[in-house]
Write an enzyme that holds these catalytic residues in place. Structure first.
Site: not given
Length: 867
Positions: A331, A580, A648, A673
């Site tokens: 606004d 608002d 991996n 890990n």
């Protein structure tokens, strides 16, 4: 027995006094003790049970992943088969990983509860005969609720008294316009929408005042009965869709690779239990187990940082859309302007200052029964209403008529005083009103940047009540000239938002001339301004096309605001809406990111995902930057961890095909890990390069997939080089091979995190202190493990100096290669973006093209940055 359980099934058909008696409450309201007792009985005023899990449930969910459960089961099988060491180590590592995730998520949850308490919505009650402000969750049946414009209705209520009360209950009934409410009972068979003496949870007050008694709360309300279906149909946010797509990608890759590895090991006639554990451990290794914790911690850390900048996040997953936002609708008043309305003049129809016009304005502003607003405050600061006048009745303001009329009685009898938008008021004035002269004066004042309201009156002797029908044949009294100057820094802030990839749209109910004047002052382009009446003449496709190019919308009502938001989203934008007011609730719900302020009316604050503690676009801009930083850090973990893990696992598949032994034992895979995940827990606080915050960001699963495959295969290439060195140069046996690859694989995962966390060369992007320290500590611990007493238990042995030196050289070469390929990867994306696009005819195709260009901008910030 709780009053809520009494037979009040048709309370709308009972007089208010009967309902009060049934609920055992009088006009003083409940006592604090009685309210506490009822809260214990009925529970908190929530549509569904609180989602805050106990710490026991949170801890248990860390181990609820199917792969983890299968791994635990397989470990127990090993235990039965007397492989105690392997099973104990695996179970210990799984437990440590779960505890680490639990700690991170629990800390994030506690932090979020603290932040949400800052923007809690309250209800105004009457307890112990005095006003009381109470959190919505603590409202109980029997509470007396004092309602005014902007208030959220805290439960299903029976109206006791009302003064020009209008309520928007569209969320429940779908009605387009606010409904007038009055306390008179209605027949028991009256449909829900026709019960004018009932206020429902989920509705809010548009105008007027009222006193009501709460009959039902939480799941016992009409909205509560629908809440299950509403929650099921709630669309996933962009962040949730991204995480879900990423999870599906990982699930497919993990399932295929785990099956391949299991089949390969069984073909090589290796023990079934060992092969199953190995395959499952690899599946765990590929899966970023810490992702839920990393996401929670990253978002909570971002929310905490945003709170320090006066931006409160009410819904964590909104951070992603906040960072992705590329259009902000706002606004005018208080955002682009100072928000302190000043009355600059009260003019008669000829344009001369008039004390009579000011007196009429004071009567309308001071005697109206709706909500306080800046315009009335400005009028009353200049002139108080004449005490010899009293209000008799009023026609409340609504956003369709855009005017408010008060019937007053004074020494000269009863008259209707009407104040509102110029076109609205002059349109109900009597025939013969000099429109051309008045229109010219209105244009002159509006072009000067003033907001201009009109005043009119009508003598109504002997009239006790008024309706909209009485707003006719009015006598035009004069103009109210109001000023709300633009903020001094508005133009600068809009420029910063534009540089950050966020286009601003002004959406205001003010007239087009004032809107155009303010837009020009703050740097918006008023060319092509769209008014509410023009929007009504456009179909949806036309509005999508016009909204994309229009920066200023004026003279719009709430339904037109929603059409604008919907059109912008249909055009491919991620839309934020800052509002608002009461008339902003629908648009706040509809936007991708609803943004409100701490001083907003309750209904606006409740609808928002983000709440600003200061209504200032510069505060918003800081919040957007932090939102992007938070999302960037989440993506760092996803991209670096998955690419390393993918590499991996591919290496494991290849190694399993030609090695006469398992390349790593299951316990070693899980420990690797676990160790590599420790630095990732600090990534939420990692620094983010400025260019990664410059543009809106979104999940791009295709990009993540390509990144994972490219850098995963790079990791595999260096794993194969490591294999060759270990087997051909050092003639390694199984224990030395596993020890060396355990150290080498962990070191490469740590380095790839530091290299791939940035699009710049790694030496030009400083990592966060926590990430740097944990990476260094884990690297030292990893190198030390083979030399420690735990080595034999883990199946490791000390590395000869030559082997360790070779691993360090291979890691260094890996860093150089990763930097080179990273540079080529982002350069290729930039070159692809530079190619002329194909002709795209349809709006959808143009949207796809624009999104592609945006993705390119997001991922091409590496080259030429100096920081």
């Amino acid at each position: 027995m709780s009053p809520q359980t009494r037979d009040l099934d048709t309370f709308w058909a009972e007089p208010a006094e009967s309902v009060l008696r049934a609920l055992e409450v009088d006009e003083a309201g409940l006592s604090a003790d009685e309210a506490a007792r009822r809260l214990d009985t009925t529970g908190p005023n929530r549509l569904a049970p609180a989602r805050h899990r106990s710490w026991v449930v949170s801890l248990a969910q860390q181990f609820a992943d199917p792969v983890i459960l299968i791994l635990v089961f397989a470990s127990l099988v090993s235990l039965v088969l007397r492989d105690v060491t392997d099973a104990a180590i695996i179970l210990t590592i799984v437990a440590l990983s779960g505890l680490l995730g639990f700690y991170q998520e629990h800390r994030a949850s506690v932090e979020m509860q603290r932040l949400l308490a800052l923007v809690q919505v309250h209800a105004d009650l009457r307890r112990d005969g005095a006003p009381a402000e109470v959190a919505l969750e603590e409202v109980v049946p029997g509470d007396l609720v004092v309602l005014k414009a902007g208030d959220v209705v805290p439960g299903d209520c029976r109206l006791v008294s009302a003064d020009a009360l209008q309520v928007d209950q569209a969320a429940l009934t779908g009605e387009t316009f606010p409904q007038h409410k009055q306390p008179a009972p209605v027949p028991a068979e009256t449909a829900l929408a026709g019960r004018h003496d009932v206020l429902y949870l989920g509705s809010h007050v548009v105008s007027g005042r009222g006193l009501a008694v709460v009959v039902a709360t939480g799941a016992q309300t009409e909205l509560g009965r629908l809440s299950g279906r509403l929650e099921e149909s709630a669309p996933a946010t962009g962040f949730e869709r991204g995480v879900r797509s990423f999870g599906l990608l990982l699930a497919r890759v993990t399932f295929v690779l785990a099956l391949v590895i299991l089949a390969l090991n069984l073909t090589l006639e290796r023990p079934f239990a060992e092969s199953l554990l190995f395959s499952l451990a690899l599946a765990v290794g590929l899966t970023p187990q810490m992702l839920p914790a990393i996401i929670s911690v990253s978002l909570a850390t971002g929310a905490r940082r945003m709170a320090a900048k006066q931006v409160i996040v009410r819904r964590l997953d909104a951070i992603e859309d906040f960072g992705a936002m590329d259009v902000l609708c706002t606004d005018k008043t208080g955002t682009l302007t100072e928000g302190t309305v000043q009355l600059r003049g009260a003019l008669d129809p000829s344009g001369a200052e008039s004390d009579e016009v000011l007196a009429l304005a004071a009567l309308n502003a001071g005697l109206q029964g709706g909500y306080a607003n800046p315009i009335d405050t400005a009028i009353l600061a200049t002139r108080a209403p004449d005490p010899s006048y009293a209000a008799v009745d009023e026609v409340a303001y609504d956003f369709t008529r855009k005017r408010l009329s008060v019937l007053v009685e004074g020494p000269d009898g009863r008259r209707l005083v009407c104040k509102g938008a110029y076109d609205s008021v002059v349109g109900v004035c009597a025939a013969g009103t000099p429109r051309e002269e008045l229109d010219a004066r209105f244009r002159e004042l509006s072009d000067a940047g003033f907001r201009v309201l009109a005043l009119a009156r009508r003598e109504l002797p002997g009239v006790d009540t008024v309706t909209v029908e009485d707003e006719r044949d009015l006598e035009f009294a004069g103009f109210l000239v109001l000023a709300d100057p633009p903020k001094q820094d508005a133009s600068r802030v809009l420029g910063e938002l534009a540089a950050a990839g966020i286009g601003v749209r002004m959406i205001t109910g003010d007239n087009r001339r004032v809107a155009a004047h303010v837009a020009g002052e703050v740097g918006l382009d008023p060319t092509g301004l769209l008014t509410g009446s023009a929007i009504e003449s456009l179909d949806e496709d036309e509005l999508v096309a016009r909204a994309r190019e229009t920066q200023v919308f004026a003279e719009v009502d709430p339904s037109q605001k929603e059409r604008i938001i919907r059109a912008l989203r249909s055009g491919g934008a991620i839309v934020g809406y800052l509002g608002d007011g009461i008339n902003d609730a629908g648009a706040l719900h509809l936007a991708d990111v609803g943004i409100s302020v701490d001083t907003a009316v309750d209904v606006a604050k409740s609808a928002a995902a983000i709440v600003l503690m200061d209504k200032d676009l510069s505060v918003l801009e800081h919040g957007v930057q932090l939102g992007r930083q938070t999302f960037a850090n989440t993506l760092k973990y996803v991209m670096t961890t998955v690419s390393a893990n993918f590499g991996n696992v591919i290496s494991m598949v290849i190694a399993s095909a030609f090695l006469p032994f398992l390349p790593l034992l299951p316990r070693q895979i899980l420990l690797l890990n676990f160790l590599s995940d420790i630095p990732s827990t600090t990534i939420a606080a990692d620094t983010v390069d400025p260019e990664q915050r410059e543009r809106p960001q979104r999940w791009d699963i295709g990009f993540i997939r390509d990144f994972m495959v490219l850098f995963g295969l790079l990791s595999t290439a260096f794993d194969l080089l490591t294999f060759a060195v270990l087997l051909q140069v050092f003639d390694s046996g199984s224990t030395l091979f596993r020890s060396a690859w355990f150290v080498g694989s962990t070191l490469t995962e740590l380095t790839v995190l530091l290299v791939l966390r940035t699009r710049r060369p790694a030496y030009r992007s400083r990592p966060g202190r926590g990430l740097l320290i944990t990476s260094a500590v884990v690297a030292v611990v990893t190198i030390a493990i083979p030399y420690s007493p735990a080595a034999s238990v883990l199946g490791l042995r000390a590395l000869p100096a030559a082997v360790l030196g070779s691993l360090l050289l291979i890691t260094l070469a890996y860093v150089v290669a990763a930097e080179t390929i990273k540079h080529s990867f982002y350069r290729a994306i930039a070159e692809r973006a530079a190619r002329p696009p194909r002709a795209l005819g349809s709006p959808a195709a143009r949207v796809r093209s624009r999104r592609l260009r945006q993705v390119v901008r997001e991922h091409s910030g590496w080259r030429g940055r100096t920081g």
